[in-house]
Design an enzyme around this catalytic site. Structure first.
Site, mmCIF file in Angstrom:
data_model
loop_
_atom_site.group_PDB
_atom_site.id
_atom_site.type_symbol
_atom_site.label_atom_id
_atom_site.label_comp_id
_atom_site.label_asym_id
_atom_site.label_seq_id
_atom_site.Cartn_x
_atom_site.Cartn_y
_atom_site.Cartn_z
ATOM 1 N N GLN A 109 95.604 -37.980 35.678
ATOM 2 C CA GLN A 109 96.508 -38.811 36.491
ATOM 3 C C GLN A 109 96.497 -40.265 36.050
ATOM 4 O O GLN A 109 97.483 -40.981 36.209
ATOM 5 C CB GLN A 109 96.140 -38.736 37.980
ATOM 6 C CG GLN A 109 96.431 -37.404 38.628
ATOM 7 C CD GLN A 109 97.917 -37.113 38.786
ATOM 8 O OE1 GLN A 109 98.759 -38.000 38.812
ATOM 9 N NE2 GLN A 109 98.248 -35.840 38.890
ATOM 10 N N HIS A 131 102.316 -33.323 30.565
ATOM 11 C CA HIS A 131 103.435 -33.205 31.514
ATOM 12 C C HIS A 131 103.311 -34.140 32.703
ATOM 13 O O HIS A 131 104.235 -34.245 33.509
ATOM 14 C CB HIS A 131 103.636 -31.749 31.951
ATOM 15 C CG HIS A 131 102.661 -31.205 32.948
ATOM 16 N ND1 HIS A 131 102.903 -31.238 34.296
ATOM 17 C CD2 HIS A 131 101.459 -30.604 32.805
ATOM 18 C CE1 HIS A 131 101.886 -30.647 34.940
ATOM 19 N NE2 HIS A 131 101.000 -30.268 34.049
ATOM 20 N N CYS A 144 98.389 -27.044 43.407
ATOM 21 C CA CYS A 144 97.634 -25.810 43.245
ATOM 22 C C CYS A 144 97.281 -25.186 44.577
ATOM 23 O O CYS A 144 96.962 -24.017 44.659
ATOM 24 C CB CYS A 144 96.362 -26.073 42.452
ATOM 25 S SG CYS A 144 96.701 -26.937 40.931
#
Ligand SMILES: *Cc1c(COP(=O)(O)O)cnc(C)c1O
Length: 415
Positions: free
Chosen positions: A198, A220, A344
Protein backbone atom coordinates in the site's frame (compact mmCIF):
# COMPACT_ATOMS: atom_id res chain seq x y z
CA UNK A 1 -26.96 6.82 -17.15
CA UNK A 2 -25.59 6.35 -13.66
CA UNK A 3 -22.19 7.97 -13.25
CA UNK A 4 -19.87 5.47 -11.59
CA UNK A 5 -17.41 6.74 -9.03
CA UNK A 6 -14.58 4.51 -7.89
CA UNK A 7 -13.42 5.10 -4.32
CA UNK A 8 -11.79 1.71 -3.77
CA UNK A 9 -8.24 2.33 -4.97
CA UNK A 10 -6.75 0.34 -2.11
CA UNK A 11 -8.40 -2.79 -3.49
CA UNK A 12 -7.06 -2.19 -6.97
CA UNK A 13 -6.45 0.69 -9.36
CA UNK A 14 -7.29 1.29 -13.00
CA UNK A 15 -4.31 0.88 -15.33
CA UNK A 16 -2.75 4.22 -16.30
CA UNK A 17 -3.03 4.77 -20.10
CA UNK A 18 0.73 5.48 -20.23
CA UNK A 19 1.28 2.07 -18.67
CA UNK A 20 -0.98 0.41 -21.24
CA UNK A 21 0.98 2.10 -24.00
CA UNK A 22 4.31 0.94 -22.58
CA UNK A 23 3.27 -2.70 -22.25
CA UNK A 24 1.40 -3.01 -25.55
CA UNK A 25 4.38 -3.86 -27.80
CA UNK A 26 5.20 -6.78 -25.51
CA UNK A 27 1.74 -8.23 -26.11
CA UNK A 28 2.20 -7.98 -29.88
CA UNK A 29 5.48 -7.77 -31.83
CA UNK A 30 7.92 -8.12 -28.98
CA UNK A 31 6.60 -11.37 -27.60
CA UNK A 32 9.90 -13.10 -26.90
CA UNK A 33 10.85 -15.22 -23.91
CA UNK A 34 13.42 -13.33 -21.85
CA UNK A 35 15.47 -16.53 -21.49
CA UNK A 36 15.88 -17.02 -25.26
CA UNK A 37 19.24 -16.25 -26.83
CA UNK A 38 17.90 -14.94 -30.16
CA UNK A 39 16.77 -11.46 -31.08
CA UNK A 40 13.24 -11.87 -29.70
CA UNK A 41 14.58 -13.11 -26.41
CA UNK A 42 17.07 -10.29 -26.10
CA UNK A 43 14.38 -7.68 -26.71
CA UNK A 44 12.34 -9.19 -23.90
CA UNK A 45 15.36 -9.44 -21.64
CA UNK A 46 16.31 -5.81 -22.06
CA UNK A 47 12.72 -4.76 -21.38
CA UNK A 48 12.74 -6.74 -18.13
CA UNK A 49 16.10 -5.19 -17.20
CA UNK A 50 14.77 -1.71 -17.81
CA UNK A 51 11.73 -2.44 -15.62
CA UNK A 52 14.02 -3.77 -12.90
CA UNK A 53 15.82 -0.40 -12.87
CA UNK A 54 12.51 1.45 -12.73
CA UNK A 55 11.23 -0.59 -9.79
CA UNK A 56 14.56 -0.27 -7.98
CA UNK A 57 14.38 3.48 -8.56
CA UNK A 58 11.15 3.77 -6.61
CA UNK A 59 12.57 2.06 -3.52
CA UNK A 60 16.22 3.08 -3.64
CA UNK A 61 17.58 -0.43 -4.18
CA UNK A 62 20.01 -1.91 -6.68
CA UNK A 63 18.25 -3.42 -9.70
CA UNK A 64 19.58 -6.90 -8.98
CA UNK A 65 17.92 -6.82 -5.57
CA UNK A 66 14.50 -6.81 -7.27
CA UNK A 67 12.82 -10.19 -7.83
CA UNK A 68 9.70 -10.12 -10.00
CA UNK A 69 6.79 -12.17 -8.71
CA UNK A 70 3.10 -12.58 -9.49
CA UNK A 71 2.09 -9.94 -6.93
CA UNK A 72 2.00 -8.92 -3.31
CA UNK A 73 0.76 -12.25 -2.02
CA UNK A 74 3.55 -14.19 -3.68
CA UNK A 75 6.14 -11.66 -2.54
CA UNK A 76 5.01 -12.04 1.06
CA UNK A 77 5.04 -15.84 0.82
CA UNK A 78 8.48 -15.84 -0.78
CA UNK A 79 9.87 -13.45 1.81
CA UNK A 80 8.59 -15.19 4.90
CA UNK A 81 8.74 -18.86 3.92
CA UNK A 82 11.82 -18.36 1.77
CA UNK A 83 13.82 -17.00 4.72
CA UNK A 84 12.63 -19.67 7.12
CA UNK A 85 13.24 -22.57 4.75
CA UNK A 86 16.61 -21.39 3.55
CA UNK A 87 17.88 -20.77 7.04
CA UNK A 88 16.34 -23.81 8.69
CA UNK A 89 19.77 -25.13 9.58
CA UNK A 90 20.47 -22.21 11.87
CA UNK A 91 17.05 -22.36 13.44
CA UNK A 92 16.15 -24.42 16.44
CA UNK A 93 13.11 -26.51 15.63
CA UNK A 94 11.62 -28.46 18.45
CA UNK A 95 12.53 -32.10 18.05
CA UNK A 96 9.13 -33.68 18.49
CA UNK A 97 5.54 -33.05 19.52
CA UNK A 98 6.17 -34.23 23.06
CA UNK A 99 8.75 -31.57 23.75
CA UNK A 100 6.65 -28.42 23.58
CA UNK A 101 8.97 -26.55 25.88
CA UNK A 102 11.92 -26.85 23.56
CA UNK A 103 12.98 -23.75 21.65
CA UNK A 104 11.14 -23.08 18.42
CA UNK A 105 11.79 -20.43 15.76
CA UNK A 106 9.79 -17.32 16.48
CA UNK A 107 8.29 -14.60 14.26
CA UNK A 108 7.02 -11.18 15.23
CA UNK A 109 4.34 -9.42 13.20
CA UNK A 110 1.39 -7.11 13.84
CA UNK A 111 -2.25 -7.86 14.61
CA UNK A 112 -3.36 -5.92 11.52
CA UNK A 113 -1.35 -7.43 8.67
CA UNK A 114 -2.94 -8.16 5.30
CA UNK A 115 -4.15 -11.75 4.98
CA UNK A 116 -1.14 -12.45 2.72
CA UNK A 117 1.06 -12.13 5.81
CA UNK A 118 -1.40 -13.04 8.53
CA UNK A 119 -2.52 -16.32 7.00
CA UNK A 120 1.07 -17.30 6.17
CA UNK A 121 1.93 -16.77 9.84
CA UNK A 122 -1.07 -18.79 10.97
CA UNK A 123 -0.03 -21.59 8.67
CA UNK A 124 3.49 -21.49 10.07
CA UNK A 125 2.08 -21.76 13.58
CA UNK A 126 0.44 -25.03 12.54
CA UNK A 127 3.86 -26.21 11.39
CA UNK A 128 5.34 -25.53 14.82
CA UNK A 129 6.68 -22.00 14.53
CA UNK A 130 5.76 -19.51 17.23
CA UNK A 131 4.30 -16.15 16.20
CA UNK A 132 3.69 -12.98 18.19
CA UNK A 133 1.01 -10.67 16.79
CA UNK A 134 1.82 -7.26 18.23
CA UNK A 135 -1.21 -5.26 19.33
CA UNK A 136 -1.96 -1.88 17.85
CA UNK A 137 -3.40 0.90 19.90
CA UNK A 138 -6.31 3.25 19.30
CA UNK A 139 -4.16 4.92 16.65
CA UNK A 140 -3.64 1.68 14.69
CA UNK A 141 0.11 1.69 15.25
CA UNK A 142 2.37 -0.81 17.02
CA UNK A 143 4.80 0.32 19.70
CA UNK A 144 8.53 -0.19 19.33
CA UNK A 145 8.78 -1.11 23.03
CA UNK A 146 6.24 -3.89 22.56
CA UNK A 147 8.29 -5.20 19.66
CA UNK A 148 11.51 -5.08 21.65
CA UNK A 149 9.82 -6.96 24.48
CA UNK A 150 8.44 -9.57 22.09
CA UNK A 151 11.78 -10.40 20.48
CA UNK A 152 13.50 -13.38 22.09
CA UNK A 153 16.70 -15.29 21.37
CA UNK A 154 14.65 -17.46 19.03
CA UNK A 155 13.18 -14.65 16.93
CA UNK A 156 14.34 -15.05 13.34
CA UNK A 157 11.96 -12.84 11.40
CA UNK A 158 10.05 -9.61 11.92
CA UNK A 159 7.35 -8.93 9.34
CA UNK A 160 5.76 -5.51 9.71
CA UNK A 161 3.66 -3.77 7.09
CA UNK A 162 4.76 -0.28 6.07
CA UNK A 163 1.19 0.99 5.67
CA UNK A 164 -2.07 -0.68 6.53
CA UNK A 165 -4.50 -1.42 3.71
CA UNK A 166 -7.70 -0.66 5.62
CA UNK A 167 -6.93 2.40 7.69
CA UNK A 168 -3.69 3.54 6.04
CA UNK A 169 -1.69 3.88 9.25
CA UNK A 170 2.09 3.79 8.99
CA UNK A 171 4.12 1.48 11.19
CA UNK A 172 7.48 2.63 12.59
CA UNK A 173 9.47 0.60 10.09
CA UNK A 174 12.60 2.75 10.21
CA UNK A 175 12.83 2.38 13.98
CA UNK A 176 12.32 -1.35 13.62
CA UNK A 177 15.04 -1.45 10.99
CA UNK A 178 17.48 0.29 13.34
CA UNK A 179 16.62 -2.14 16.12
CA UNK A 180 17.20 -5.13 13.85
CA UNK A 181 20.56 -3.66 12.81
CA UNK A 182 21.60 -3.37 16.46
CA UNK A 183 20.64 -6.99 17.08
CA UNK A 184 22.61 -8.03 14.06
CA UNK A 185 25.64 -6.05 15.15
CA UNK A 186 25.74 -8.30 18.21
CA UNK A 187 25.85 -11.38 15.97
CA UNK A 188 22.16 -12.30 15.84
CA UNK A 189 20.63 -14.00 12.80
CA UNK A 190 17.44 -12.05 12.32
CA UNK A 191 15.69 -10.69 9.23
CA UNK A 192 13.22 -7.87 8.66
CA UNK A 193 10.47 -7.99 6.04
CA UNK A 194 8.00 -5.23 5.27
CA UNK A 195 4.82 -5.48 3.22
CA UNK A 196 4.93 -2.15 1.40
CA UNK A 197 2.17 -2.94 -1.10
CA UNK A 198 0.00 0.00 0.00
CA UNK A 199 2.86 2.36 0.74
CA UNK A 200 4.61 2.06 -2.62
CA UNK A 201 3.88 5.05 -4.81
CA UNK A 202 2.04 6.90 -2.05
CA UNK A 203 4.98 7.87 0.13
CA UNK A 204 8.76 7.91 -0.27
CA UNK A 205 10.22 4.46 0.38
CA UNK A 206 13.91 3.78 0.63
CA UNK A 207 15.17 0.34 1.56
CA UNK A 208 18.37 1.78 3.04
CA UNK A 209 16.48 4.19 5.27
CA UNK A 210 14.04 1.49 6.34
CA UNK A 211 16.85 -0.97 6.87
CA UNK A 212 14.71 -3.91 5.75
CA UNK A 213 16.03 -7.11 4.18
CA UNK A 214 12.87 -7.82 2.24
CA UNK A 215 10.12 -5.54 0.90
CA UNK A 216 6.95 -6.57 -0.96
CA UNK A 217 5.25 -4.61 -3.73
CA UNK A 218 2.29 -5.19 -6.04
CA UNK A 219 1.71 -3.54 -9.42
CA UNK A 220 -2.07 -3.39 -9.40
CA UNK A 221 -2.13 -1.09 -6.41
CA UNK A 222 -0.18 1.49 -8.41
CA UNK A 223 -1.95 1.76 -11.76
CA UNK A 224 -0.49 -1.32 -13.47
CA UNK A 225 -2.13 -4.70 -14.18
CA UNK A 226 -2.95 -7.43 -11.69
CA UNK A 227 -0.73 -10.49 -11.45
CA UNK A 228 2.71 -8.91 -11.14
CA UNK A 229 4.73 -7.58 -8.26
CA UNK A 230 8.19 -7.65 -6.78
CA UNK A 231 10.14 -8.62 -3.73
CA UNK A 232 13.18 -6.59 -2.82
CA UNK A 233 15.84 -8.94 -1.45
CA UNK A 234 18.84 -7.23 0.12
CA UNK A 235 22.17 -8.23 -1.38
CA UNK A 236 23.54 -11.25 0.45
CA UNK A 237 20.16 -12.41 1.82
CA UNK A 238 19.46 -15.99 0.74
CA UNK A 239 15.96 -17.34 0.19
CA UNK A 240 14.61 -20.75 -0.59
CA UNK A 241 12.58 -20.26 -3.79
CA UNK A 242 8.89 -21.05 -3.54
CA UNK A 243 8.46 -21.45 -7.29
CA UNK A 244 10.99 -24.05 -8.29
CA UNK A 245 11.70 -24.38 -11.98
CA UNK A 246 14.03 -22.59 -14.35
CA UNK A 247 16.89 -20.26 -13.50
CA UNK A 248 14.87 -17.06 -13.84
CA UNK A 249 15.33 -14.22 -11.38
CA UNK A 250 18.75 -15.58 -10.48
CA UNK A 251 17.35 -18.81 -9.02
CA UNK A 252 15.05 -16.95 -6.68
CA UNK A 253 11.82 -17.39 -8.65
CA UNK A 254 11.41 -19.94 -11.41
CA UNK A 255 8.95 -19.43 -14.26
CA UNK A 256 8.94 -17.50 -17.55
CA UNK A 257 8.78 -13.78 -16.76
CA UNK A 258 5.49 -12.07 -17.56
CA UNK A 259 7.24 -9.54 -19.79
CA UNK A 260 4.25 -7.28 -20.61
CA UNK A 261 3.21 -7.11 -16.96
CA UNK A 262 6.76 -6.49 -15.80
CA UNK A 263 7.19 -3.69 -18.35
CA UNK A 264 3.90 -2.21 -17.15
CA UNK A 265 4.96 -2.42 -13.52
CA UNK A 266 8.27 -0.72 -14.32
CA UNK A 267 6.53 2.11 -16.14
CA UNK A 268 4.08 2.52 -13.25
CA UNK A 269 6.97 2.81 -10.79
CA UNK A 270 8.65 5.42 -12.97
CA UNK A 271 5.44 7.47 -13.11
CA UNK A 272 4.92 7.07 -9.37
CA UNK A 273 8.42 8.30 -8.62
CA UNK A 274 7.83 11.38 -10.77
CA UNK A 275 4.33 12.24 -9.57
CA UNK A 276 4.23 11.01 -6.00
CA UNK A 277 4.91 14.28 -4.23
CA UNK A 278 2.26 16.30 -6.05
CA UNK A 279 -0.22 13.45 -6.31
CA UNK A 280 -0.05 12.52 -2.64
CA UNK A 281 -0.41 16.15 -1.58
CA UNK A 282 -3.51 16.51 -3.76
CA UNK A 283 -5.04 13.24 -2.51
CA UNK A 284 -4.35 14.26 1.09
CA UNK A 285 -6.24 17.51 0.54
CA UNK A 286 -9.21 15.70 -0.99
CA UNK A 287 -9.20 13.18 1.83
CA UNK A 288 -9.02 15.83 4.58
CA UNK A 289 -11.80 17.78 2.93
CA UNK A 290 -13.93 14.63 2.75
CA UNK A 291 -13.39 13.92 6.43
CA UNK A 292 -14.17 17.41 7.63
CA UNK A 293 -17.38 17.48 5.60
CA UNK A 294 -18.44 14.04 6.83
CA UNK A 295 -17.75 15.19 10.39
CA UNK A 296 -19.98 18.24 9.89
CA UNK A 297 -22.81 16.50 8.06
CA UNK A 298 -23.14 13.16 9.82
CA UNK A 299 -23.42 12.60 13.57
CA UNK A 300 -21.93 9.60 15.40
CA UNK A 301 -18.97 8.82 13.20
CA UNK A 302 -15.48 7.71 14.19
CA UNK A 303 -12.41 8.33 12.05
CA UNK A 304 -10.30 5.21 12.36
CA UNK A 305 -6.53 5.26 12.70
CA UNK A 306 -4.04 8.00 13.46
CA UNK A 307 -4.96 11.22 11.67
CA UNK A 308 -1.34 12.15 10.93
CA UNK A 309 0.73 9.01 10.53
CA UNK A 310 -1.15 7.47 7.67
CA UNK A 311 -1.28 7.32 3.87
CA UNK A 312 -2.81 10.37 2.18
CA UNK A 313 -5.44 8.48 0.20
CA UNK A 314 -7.31 6.34 2.72
CA UNK A 315 -10.12 7.42 4.97
CA UNK A 316 -11.71 4.79 7.17
CA UNK A 317 -14.87 5.91 8.91
CA UNK A 318 -17.18 4.02 11.25
CA UNK A 319 -20.82 4.98 11.06
CA UNK A 320 -22.37 3.98 14.36
CA UNK A 321 -25.45 1.72 14.48
CA UNK A 322 -25.30 0.48 10.90
CA UNK A 323 -23.85 -2.44 9.02
CA UNK A 324 -21.02 -1.33 6.74
CA UNK A 325 -22.14 -3.91 4.15
CA UNK A 326 -25.57 -2.31 4.01
CA UNK A 327 -24.05 1.08 3.35
CA UNK A 328 -21.66 -0.35 0.75
CA UNK A 329 -24.55 -1.87 -1.18
CA UNK A 330 -26.64 1.25 -0.83
CA UNK A 331 -23.81 3.42 -2.21
CA UNK A 332 -23.13 0.93 -4.99
CA UNK A 333 -26.74 1.23 -6.15
CA UNK A 334 -26.11 4.95 -6.41
CA UNK A 335 -22.94 4.38 -8.44
CA UNK A 336 -20.32 4.78 -5.73
CA UNK A 337 -17.82 1.99 -5.05
CA UNK A 338 -16.33 1.75 -1.56
CA UNK A 339 -15.18 -1.07 0.67
CA UNK A 340 -15.87 -2.35 4.15
CA UNK A 341 -12.21 -3.11 4.62
CA UNK A 342 -10.00 -5.77 3.21
CA UNK A 343 -11.42 -7.02 -0.08
CA UNK A 344 -10.28 -10.45 1.03
CA UNK A 345 -12.85 -10.52 3.80
CA UNK A 346 -15.72 -9.03 1.83
CA UNK A 347 -18.44 -11.50 1.03
CA UNK A 348 -18.45 -12.50 4.67
CA UNK A 349 -20.19 -10.56 7.41
CA UNK A 350 -17.27 -10.87 9.80
CA UNK A 351 -16.52 -7.36 11.01
CA UNK A 352 -13.09 -6.12 10.05
CA UNK A 353 -10.38 -7.59 12.30
CA UNK A 354 -8.32 -4.45 11.71
CA UNK A 355 -10.95 -2.15 13.21
CA UNK A 356 -11.56 -4.65 16.00
CA UNK A 357 -7.87 -4.51 16.83
CA UNK A 358 -8.03 -0.75 17.44
CA UNK A 359 -8.70 -0.93 21.10
CA UNK A 360 -9.17 1.81 23.59
CA UNK A 361 -5.85 3.46 24.50
CA UNK A 362 -4.65 0.24 26.10
CA UNK A 363 -3.20 -2.56 24.00
CA UNK A 364 -5.66 -4.97 22.50
CA UNK A 365 -5.59 -7.61 19.88
CA UNK A 366 -8.76 -8.66 18.07
CA UNK A 367 -11.33 -8.80 20.84
CA UNK A 368 -14.83 -7.49 21.45
CA UNK A 369 -13.51 -4.00 22.10
CA UNK A 370 -16.11 -2.29 20.00
CA UNK A 371 -18.16 -4.47 17.66
CA UNK A 372 -20.42 -1.65 16.56
CA UNK A 373 -17.45 0.40 15.43
CA UNK A 374 -16.04 -2.52 13.45
CA UNK A 375 -19.40 -3.42 11.88
CA UNK A 376 -20.03 0.10 10.64
CA UNK A 377 -16.58 0.77 9.17
CA UNK A 378 -16.24 1.94 5.57
CA UNK A 379 -13.01 2.52 3.67
CA UNK A 380 -12.92 5.32 1.11
CA UNK A 381 -9.68 5.02 -0.83
CA UNK A 382 -8.85 7.73 -3.34
CA UNK A 383 -6.66 7.47 -6.39
CA UNK A 384 -5.11 9.22 -9.36
CA UNK A 385 -8.37 9.68 -11.24
CA UNK A 386 -10.60 10.97 -8.45
CA UNK A 387 -11.69 14.59 -8.47
CA UNK A 388 -13.34 16.99 -6.05
CA UNK A 389 -16.55 16.42 -8.04
CA UNK A 390 -16.46 12.72 -7.11
CA UNK A 391 -16.46 13.63 -3.44
CA UNK A 392 -19.19 16.23 -3.94
CA UNK A 393 -21.31 13.46 -5.42
CA UNK A 394 -20.47 11.13 -2.53
CA UNK A 395 -21.51 13.80 -0.04
CA UNK A 396 -24.78 14.34 -1.89
CA UNK A 397 -25.84 10.78 -1.17
CA UNK A 398 -23.93 9.64 1.92
CA UNK A 399 -25.76 11.54 4.70
CA UNK A 400 -29.19 10.32 3.55
CA UNK A 401 -27.95 6.76 3.05
CA UNK A 402 -26.56 6.66 6.56
CA UNK A 403 -29.70 8.19 8.02
CA UNK A 404 -31.96 5.73 6.24
CA UNK A 405 -29.94 2.76 7.39
CA UNK A 406 -29.93 4.04 10.94
CA UNK A 407 -33.73 4.26 10.86
CA UNK A 408 -33.88 0.68 9.68
CA UNK A 409 -31.39 -0.61 12.25
CA UNK A 410 -32.97 -2.81 14.89
CA UNK A 411 -32.98 -1.18 18.34
CA UNK A 412 -30.54 -3.84 19.55
CA UNK A 413 -27.95 -2.66 17.06
CA UNK A 414 -28.24 0.98 18.10
CA UNK A 415 -25.43 2.33 20.21
C1 LIG B 1 -3.28 -5.97 -1.99
C2 LIG B 1 -2.32 -6.26 -0.89
C3 LIG B 1 -1.57 -7.44 -0.88
C4 LIG B 1 -1.75 -8.51 -1.92
O1 LIG B 1 -1.23 -8.15 -3.16
P1 LIG B 1 -1.74 -8.96 -4.47
O2 LIG B 1 -0.88 -8.43 -5.56
O3 LIG B 1 -3.18 -8.61 -4.63
O4 LIG B 1 -1.51 -10.40 -4.20
C5 LIG B 1 -0.68 -7.62 0.14
N1 LIG B 1 -0.51 -6.71 1.11
C6 LIG B 1 -1.21 -5.56 1.14
C7 LIG B 1 -0.98 -4.58 2.24
C8 LIG B 1 -2.14 -5.30 0.15
O5 LIG B 1 -2.86 -4.17 0.19
Amino acid sequence: MLRRIYLDNSATTPVDPRVVEAMMPYLTDQFGNASSIHYFGQQAKSAVDKARHQVAGLIGSRPNEVVFTSGGTESNNLAIKGILERNADILVRYPNEADRNARVPHLVTSAIEHSAVKNVCEDLEKQGYRVTYLPVYEDGIVRLDDLKNAVTDDTVLISMMAANNEIGTLQPVEEIGRFVKELRASGRKIWFHTDAVQAAGKMPLNVEEIGCDLLSMSAHKLYAPKGVGALYVRRGVRLHPQNIGGHQERERRGGTESVPNIVAFGKACEIAAEQMATESAALGKLRDDLESRVGEMIPNVIFNGDRERRLPNISNISFRSIEGEGLLINLDMQGIAVSTGSACSSGTLEPSPVIRALGPPTPSSASETDEDRARGAIRFSLGRYNTAADLDRLLEVLPASVENLRKLAPASARA
